[in-house]
Design an enzyme around this catalytic site. Sequence first.
Site, mmCIF file in Angstrom:
data_model
loop_
_atom_site.group_PDB
_atom_site.id
_atom_site.type_symbol
_atom_site.label_atom_id
_atom_site.label_comp_id
_atom_site.label_asym_id
_atom_site.label_seq_id
_atom_site.Cartn_x
_atom_site.Cartn_y
_atom_site.Cartn_z
ATOM 1 N N ARG A 131 73.355 14.929 20.047
ATOM 2 C CA ARG A 131 72.707 14.771 18.743
ATOM 3 C C ARG A 131 71.264 15.263 18.809
ATOM 4 O O ARG A 131 70.540 14.943 19.750
ATOM 5 C CB ARG A 131 72.713 13.291 18.299
ATOM 6 C CG ARG A 131 74.087 12.635 18.307
ATOM 7 C CD ARG A 131 75.081 13.301 17.359
ATOM 8 N NE ARG A 131 74.611 13.365 15.983
ATOM 9 C CZ ARG A 131 74.741 12.380 15.111
ATOM 10 N NH1 ARG A 131 75.312 11.241 15.439
ATOM 11 N NH2 ARG A 131 74.313 12.525 13.869
ATOM 12 N N LYS B 99 77.565 1.839 6.881
ATOM 13 C CA LYS B 99 77.707 3.059 6.093
ATOM 14 C C LYS B 99 79.039 3.110 5.343
ATOM 15 O O LYS B 99 79.465 4.151 4.878
ATOM 16 C CB LYS B 99 77.548 4.280 7.010
ATOM 17 C CG LYS B 99 76.110 4.393 7.542
ATOM 18 C CD LYS B 99 75.860 5.685 8.282
ATOM 19 C CE LYS B 99 76.092 5.536 9.758
ATOM 20 N NZ LYS B 99 75.785 6.775 10.496
ATOM 21 N N PRO C 135 75.368 11.366 5.515
ATOM 22 C CA PRO C 135 74.690 10.283 4.794
ATOM 23 C C PRO C 135 74.445 9.097 5.724
ATOM 24 O O PRO C 135 75.306 8.737 6.512
ATOM 25 C CB PRO C 135 75.651 9.915 3.675
ATOM 26 C CG PRO C 135 76.866 10.735 3.849
ATOM 27 C CD PRO C 135 76.705 11.633 5.015
ATOM 28 N N GLU C 136 73.276 8.528 5.647
ATOM 29 C CA GLU C 136 72.969 7.343 6.443
ATOM 30 C C GLU C 136 72.893 6.132 5.512
ATOM 31 O O GLU C 136 73.081 6.264 4.302
ATOM 32 C CB GLU C 136 71.654 7.569 7.195
ATOM 33 C CG GLU C 136 71.768 8.755 8.156
ATOM 34 C CD GLU C 136 70.792 8.665 9.314
ATOM 35 O OE1 GLU C 136 70.254 7.575 9.570
ATOM 36 O OE2 GLU C 136 70.587 9.692 9.979
#
Length: 270
Positions: free
Chosen positions: A257, A58, A2-3
Site C-alpha cells: 500500500r 466501511k 472509499p474510507e
Amino acid sequence: MPELPEVETVRRTLKNFVLKKKIVSVDVLYPKIIEDDIDKFIENVSNQVINDIDRIGKFLIFKLDNTAFVSHLRMEGKYHYVDQDIPLNKHDHIIFNLDDGKQLRYNDTRKFGRMKLVSLNNYSNELPLSKLGAEPFNVDVKELYAKLHKCKLPIKHAILDQSIIAGIGNIYANEICFAMHLDPYTPACKLTKKSVAELKEVSSKILEEAIEQGGTTIHSFSANGIDGLFQVKLKAHMQKICPICGGEITKEAIKGRGTYYCKQCQKRRK
Ligand SMILES: [Zn+2]
C-alpha cells in the site's frame, strides 16, 4: 477506495433520497456482487421499505421491514439515485426499482463490491460485521493497546486491519501517522499506552473532520452526484512537500500500500 468518512457521507446522502421508499423489485445484472442465493436476495428485499441506513466501519446496512442487507463498496462502488428512463451505464450492476418511479443503481467499475443479507435486529453480531474491531470513536484504549502490543507489523499496516480498529483505510492511515509524527514502519507492539491513547484521539479527530468535510474525493464515488463537491486537505497522502519542515514526502510501499511520510518529522518509537 472509499474510507469511513466517504461511506458515512454516502450514508447521509442516500438517506436524504431513499428513506421510506419501497423497493418494488430488484434487477441483478452482475450476480457476483450478491453473496447470497440471487433468488433469495431478490425475494427478501422486494416489497420492503428502506426504513434506515446504518454504517459500521466501511459497511452500509440497509434496514428494511423484515430484513437488512450489508453493502461494501470496496474499491469503486457507488450508488446513484436516478429516473428509471435514464439509460443504464455498463457498470450498473444491481438495480433497486423504487415506488417513487426512481431507481437506486449500484455501480462498480471494478466489481469488487459485495452485498449480503443479514438479520434486521442482530446484524452487528453476524458476519461480516461481527469480525470488525471498534471504530476509533468508541474503541477502548486498553483493548486496542492489548491488540497492538501483540502485533509486530508496522503500525501503519496494523491500523488498516479492520479487526484491530475499524474504518481506517490507506489515505487516513498515512494522515494519522503524519499527525502523530510517527514513523509508519514502527512496529505496532512498540507503542506505549500513552501513544495508543493518542492514536485513538488523533484517528477520531481526523475521521470526524473528514466526515464534516464530506470525505476525500481522491477516487471517484458518489451517492447522487456529490462527486467533487468536497475536498479534504491532506497533509501526507499523495503529497510531495511536508507542510511542517518543507522537506520531501517519501513514498514507499508497506505491504503493497502506498505509504507517504516525512523522514524528518516522523520518528520511529523504541
Ligand atoms: Zn517534515
